[in-house]
Design a protein around this motif. Structure first.
Motif, PDB file in Angstrom:
ATOM      1  N   LEU A 184     -27.751  64.116  51.649  1.00 58.95           N
ATOM      2  CA  LEU A 184     -26.958  63.224  52.489  1.00 58.95           C
ATOM      3  C   LEU A 184     -26.565  61.958  51.732  1.00 58.95           C
ATOM      4  CD1 LEU A 184     -25.755  62.463  55.239  1.00 58.95           C
ATOM      5  CD2 LEU A 184     -28.014  61.555  55.890  1.00 58.95           C
ATOM      6  N   ALA A 185     -27.533  61.382  50.982  1.00 56.85           N
ATOM      7  CA  ALA A 185     -27.237  60.151  50.243  1.00 56.85           C
ATOM      8  C   ALA A 185     -26.213  60.394  49.142  1.00 56.85           C
ATOM      9  CB  ALA A 185     -28.531  59.597  49.643  1.00 56.85           C
ATOM     10  N   SER A 191     -18.521  60.487  48.517  1.00 59.60           N
ATOM     11  CA  SER A 191     -17.340  60.444  49.382  1.00 59.60           C
ATOM     12  C   SER A 191     -16.979  59.038  49.827  1.00 59.60           C
ATOM     13  CB  SER A 191     -17.577  61.323  50.623  1.00 59.60           C
ATOM     14  OG  SER A 191     -18.660  60.803  51.389  1.00 59.60           O
ATOM     15  N   ALA A 192     -17.979  58.123  49.783  1.00 58.75           N
ATOM     16  CA  ALA A 192     -17.773  56.743  50.245  1.00 58.75           C
ATOM     17  C   ALA A 192     -17.237  56.716  51.671  1.00 58.75           C
ATOM     18  CB  ALA A 192     -16.833  56.003  49.295  1.00 58.75           C
ATOM     19  N   LEU A 193     -17.647  57.672  52.496  1.00 55.73           N
ATOM     20  CA  LEU A 193     -17.167  57.794  53.870  1.00 55.73           C
ATOM     21  C   LEU A 193     -18.121  57.068  54.805  1.00 55.73           C
ATOM     22  CD1 LEU A 193     -15.034  59.058  55.698  1.00 55.73           C
ATOM     23  CD2 LEU A 193     -16.526  61.057  55.924  1.00 55.73           C
ATOM     24  N   PRO A 359     -10.803  64.353  56.896  1.00 53.90           N
ATOM     25  CA  PRO A 359     -11.286  65.211  57.999  1.00 53.90           C
ATOM     26  C   PRO A 359     -12.367  66.188  57.546  1.00 53.90           C
ATOM     27  CG  PRO A 359      -8.899  65.032  58.052  1.00 53.90           C
ATOM     28  CD  PRO A 359      -9.334  64.417  56.764  1.00 53.90           C
ATOM     29  N   GLU A 360     -12.199  66.801  56.407  1.00 60.31           N
ATOM     30  CA  GLU A 360     -13.190  67.757  55.915  1.00 60.31           C
ATOM     31  C   GLU A 360     -14.504  67.055  55.581  1.00 60.31           C
ATOM     32  OE1 GLU A 360     -14.660  71.444  55.059  1.00 60.31           O
ATOM     33  OE2 GLU A 360     -12.698  70.942  55.909  1.00 60.31           O
ATOM     34  N   GLN A 361     -14.439  65.828  54.989  1.00 63.96           N
ATOM     35  CA  GLN A 361     -15.655  65.076  54.656  1.00 63.96           C
ATOM     36  C   GLN A 361     -16.409  64.656  55.917  1.00 63.96           C
ATOM     37  OE1 GLN A 361     -14.223  61.875  52.260  1.00 63.96           O
ATOM     38  NE2 GLN A 361     -14.087  63.111  50.371  1.00 63.96           N
ATOM     39  N   GLN A 362     -15.664  64.292  56.976  1.00 66.81           N
ATOM     40  CA  GLN A 362     -16.309  63.904  58.221  1.00 66.81           C
ATOM     41  C   GLN A 362     -17.096  65.067  58.813  1.00 66.81           C
ATOM     42  OE1 GLN A 362     -16.460  60.885  59.559  1.00 66.81           O
ATOM     43  NE2 GLN A 362     -17.710  61.629  61.250  1.00 66.81           N
ATOM     44  N   LYS A 363     -16.548  66.235  58.722  1.00 68.21           N
ATOM     45  CA  LYS A 363     -17.240  67.421  59.220  1.00 68.21           C
ATOM     46  C   LYS A 363     -18.508  67.703  58.413  1.00 68.21           C
ATOM     47  CE  LYS A 363     -16.510  72.368  60.008  1.00 68.21           C
ATOM     48  NZ  LYS A 363     -15.557  73.498  59.881  1.00 68.21           N
ATOM     49  N   ARG A 364     -18.404  67.581  57.086  1.00 69.77           N
ATOM     50  CA  ARG A 364     -19.563  67.827  56.219  1.00 69.77           C
ATOM     51  C   ARG A 364     -20.650  66.789  56.437  1.00 69.77           C
ATOM     52  NH1 ARG A 364     -22.893  71.269  53.906  1.00 69.77           N
ATOM     53  NH2 ARG A 364     -23.696  70.530  51.884  1.00 69.77           N
ATOM     54  N   LEU A 365     -20.299  65.540  56.692  1.00 68.57           N
ATOM     55  CA  LEU A 365     -21.272  64.478  56.928  1.00 68.57           C
ATOM     56  C   LEU A 365     -22.080  64.746  58.191  1.00 68.57           C
ATOM     57  CD1 LEU A 365     -22.397  61.691  56.126  1.00 68.57           C
ATOM     58  CD2 LEU A 365     -20.571  60.663  57.491  1.00 68.57           C
ATOM     59  N   SER A 366     -21.433  65.237  59.216  1.00 68.79           N
ATOM     60  CA  SER A 366     -22.146  65.525  60.472  1.00 68.79           C
ATOM     61  C   SER A 366     -23.158  66.646  60.275  1.00 68.79           C
ATOM     62  CB  SER A 366     -21.130  65.901  61.559  1.00 68.79           C
ATOM     63  OG  SER A 366     -20.218  64.849  61.782  1.00 68.79           O
ATOM     64  N   ARG A 370     -27.404  66.287  60.630  1.00 67.11           N
ATOM     65  CA  ARG A 370     -28.208  67.153  61.504  1.00 67.11           C
ATOM     66  C   ARG A 370     -29.342  67.813  60.704  1.00 67.11           C
ATOM     67  NH1 ARG A 370     -23.100  68.474  63.638  1.00 67.11           N
ATOM     68  NH2 ARG A 370     -22.985  70.352  62.360  1.00 67.11           N
ATOM     69  N   SER A 371     -29.078  68.185  59.461  1.00 64.45           N
ATOM     70  CA  SER A 371     -30.127  68.804  58.627  1.00 64.45           C
ATOM     71  C   SER A 371     -31.264  67.821  58.361  1.00 64.45           C
ATOM     72  CB  SER A 371     -29.521  69.281  57.310  1.00 64.45           C
ATOM     73  OG  SER A 371     -28.528  70.262  57.536  1.00 64.45           O
ATOM     74  N   VAL A 372     -30.927  66.555  58.131  1.00 65.30           N
ATOM     75  CA  VAL A 372     -31.956  65.536  57.883  1.00 65.30           C
ATOM     76  C   VAL A 372     -32.805  65.327  59.124  1.00 65.30           C
ATOM     77  CG1 VAL A 372     -32.313  63.087  57.416  1.00 65.30           C
ATOM     78  CG2 VAL A 372     -30.679  64.393  56.054  1.00 65.30           C
TER      79      VAL A 372
END
Length: 686
Positions: A184-185, A191-193, A359-366, A370-372
């Protein structure tokens, strides 16, 4: 015992110097050796108990009571001592020590500390040294403070090591949680998102600003490129040609050679108006002109690099040079604006790519978040299960308490002056003995065996005299000198001149001269004693004549039929006086007024000056004096060798200062003397 005393007396100067050196060195060490104080502190290790009250988080709390008290073993005390004296702890103490620059290594610094344990009372005693009581106490406090910190570190390390034996599930869950957090980090960092909506607005605004800046840069680049083309047309050369032309014009050596060439051409024109080209002055100027022209052409070729350039451009910044500078500046600005436009275009492209990927990065961040959360929930559940394994860990590193605070001694513990004095005394005694043995071995005293090895026509011994004053009438003192005079009177001496000398000072040659002179007078001879010691003039001074009495070179009567030719001490040119014959002349002047049966010359020691050996050219007959317990064997041999090299005739050996109780040796000398006298008497009778 007498021999040992004599040897010690002979070497008293180096012995005294050695003793002074030892005393001075001891005093210096006692002065410069810094004083050292001790500071002492006592530590104790309290007993531990098994009481425990721990919080287990979501599992509630765990309480365990135990009245058993664990004993402190000797091995634990030794372990605490090892920790106190460890290099890692000492290095920390050294780093905060006020005098840390005085120590090159931790080992040397460690020697200032002494740690001891009392097994019966379980007490640890720390003793520290310092150049002052305050410094000793400070070092002790630093050691105790850092020691307690070190125990805390070791307790923490012990806990960490025990956690390594926790359940595999806890370790795996921890690894999964750490991996999820790291993923996650890393994704957030790459991505700096942070906020998708706000970041989208910011990117669009930035793209608009960059587009405007790009258009401005392109416009500026085109403007400057037009200026470059215009200036190139005006100069009729490219920018590269213009740069090389300007470089040539700014070259000081080139400009100097051109000026020099112009001067030579002007002077050449003036001379050609008067002379032909064959004139020496004209030919010399033509050669100089040719040399400078060649150098200028070489400089132009080197600067041009194979392309045509303008050689008339000067470095003054005016005319064509100014246009060239404007051309270079315009070309530089055009190139810079073009690179700027390219960089802006690259940034715009990167921002558009980022905008499309939000949009794709936002999906991956979520998904990663959840995994963490899942991994953390699993880990906390397992921690509650294995926490109980840590509450019963025995703490082998207890909290050490200070039983007695550091205290410094009132008096320094070193240096111990009594010990230094004892060592100095031992050094004086052993060093003096060793020095005497060394000096004696290098140049030993004359021994009876050495006298046996020496072969002389005449050997006479003179006993030790309690009073060396021979000017008074004392028959006991004159017995041995009369024996010497009797034996000497039987010798066929050349003009009866006799040189009396020795190897060193204080061997009794002056005493022998006076005693022999008086003994010859008693035999009915008229005797002249001559003071030939121009260094000390002992014969003159022993007879009561000093420099204050205005001594001249005239003969002085000191007794009936006994005269003295005195002298005064001289500081230099003694050898020159003897070699030039002035001594012989003064001796001849003294004998011209009175006829003497014997002339006895008391000289300086052979080892003191070469003048004594030179005197043997006029007075070859020599009577050599030695003194047991005073004469050195090597000095005697060297002196006799020097006399032999000057063709001296050593008639006899006088052994001065013989002990009366040395009967076998004395009797041998007497028997040898009587035998020699009898042989001489029989030979003369025949």
């Amino acid at each position: 015992m007498n021999k040992i005393t004599a040897i010690a007396i002979r070497h008293w100067k180096p012995v005294i110097l050695w003793n002074l050196l030892i005393v001075s060195l001891t005093a210096y060490i006692a002065t410069v050796t810094p004083q050292v104080w001790n500071a002492t502190a006592q530590l104790t290790i309290p007993a531990t108990n098994g009481n425990l009250d721990a919080s287990l988080g979501i599992l509630g709390s765990f309480r365990k009571d135990s009245s058993g008290i664990s004993a402190i073993s000797d091995s634990q005390l030794q372990m605490q001592k090892s920790i106190l004296t460890s290099d890692s702890l000492m290095e920390k103490v050294l780093n905060i020590d006020p005098q840390k620059t005085n120590f090159n290594s931790v080992g040397g610094y460690k020697s200032l500390f002494e740690v001891s344990v009392d097994e019966a009372s379980r007490i640890i005693t720390v003793t520290t040294k310092g150049l002052s009581p305050e410094l000793a106490k400070l070092r002790t406090n630093n050691l105790i403070t850092l020691y307690q910190q070190r125990l805390k570190e070791l307790r923490q390390q012990n806990r960490l090591s025990k956690r390594e034996f926790s359940a595999v599930e806890l370790e795996e869950a921890g690894n999964n949680l750490m991996l999820a957090q790291q993923t996650l980090a890393q994704f957030k960092q790459s991505s700096a998102l942070v906020d998708a909506e706000e970041q989208t607005k910011a990117i669009v605004t930035t793209i608009d600003s960059l587009t405007k800046a790009q258009l401005e840069a392109v416009s500026q680049a085109e403007y400057n490129q037009n200026r470059v083309n215009t200036l190139s047309n005006m100069l009729s050369m490219s920018s590269n040609q213009a740069i090389r032309s300007l470089s040539l014009g700014e070259n000081r050596d080139y400009q100097f050679m051109r000026g020099k060439l112009a001067e030579i051409k002007a002077e050449l024109s003036s001379l050609r108006a008067k002379y032909t080209d064959n004139h020496p002055a004209v030919r010399e100027l033509l050669q100089q002109e040719q040399v400078l022209s060649n150098r200028i052409q070489n400089q132009v070729k080197q600067t041009a690099g194979g392309i045509p350039i303008d050689t008339t451009v000067s470095g003054e910044g005016e005319g064509r040079a100014g246009l060239i500078e404007q051309l270079i500046l315009a070309e530089t600005e055009a190139s810079g604006q073009q690179r700027r436009a390219q960089l802006i275009q690259s940034q715009i492209s990167q921002l558009k790519n980022n905008l499309n990927s939000i949009p794709e990065q936002q999906k991956r961040l979520s998904e990663l978040q959840r995994s963490v959360d899942v991994a953390e929930g699993v880990y906390k559940g397992l921690v509650a299960q294995v926490q109980q394994t840590n509450i019963d860990v025995f703490d082998v590193y207890p909290n050490v308490e200070i039983l007695d605070s550091p205290r410094a001694s009132n008096k320094p513990i070193s240096p111990k002056k009594s010990l230094m004095i004892l060592n100095a005394l031992l050094a004086v005694i052993t060093g003096s003995i060793a020095l005497i043995l060394l000096l004696e071995r290098r140049n030993p005293l004359l021994s009876p065996q050495d006298l046996k090895d020496m072969k002389f026509p005449m050997v006479v011994s003179i006993p030790r005299l309690k009073n060396a004053d021979l000017t008074s009438d004392d028959d006991d003192k004159q017995v041995n000198f009369q024996r010497l005079a009797s034996a000497l009177s039987l010798q066929p001496l050349n003009n009866r001149h006799l040189l009396i000398t020795s190897a060193m000072e204080s061997e009794g040659k002056t005493t022998v001269t006076l005693g022999l002179g008086k003994a010859l007078v008693d035999l009915g001879f008229r005797v002249l004693v001559v003071d030939g010691d121009f260094i000390r003039a002992e014969l003159t001074q022993n007879l009561g004549f000093t420099q204050e009495l205005n001594i001249t070179n005239e003969v002085i009567s000191i007794a009936p039929n006994l005269d003295l030719l005195p002298t005064t001490p001289r500081s230099g040119k003694i050898v020159k006086m003897v070699s030039e014959g002035r001594f012989q002349k003064s001796l001849a002047d003294a004998e011209s007024h009175t006829k003497y049966d014997y002339v006895l010359v008391d000289t300086a020691p052979v080892s003191a000056t070469t003048a004594t050996a030179l005197m043997t050219a006029q007075i070859p007959n020599v009577l050599f004096v030695v003194k047991p317990g005073m004469s050195f064997s090597n000095s005697v041999r060297d002196s006799l060798q020097q006399l032999m090299e000057h063709q001296a005739q050593v008639l006899g050996l006088v052994v001065n200062g013989v002990e009366m109780d040395a009967k076998p040796y004395k009797q041998r000398l007497v028997n040898e003397q009587l035998t020699i006298n009898n042989r001489i008497y029989v030979k003369n009778s025949q």
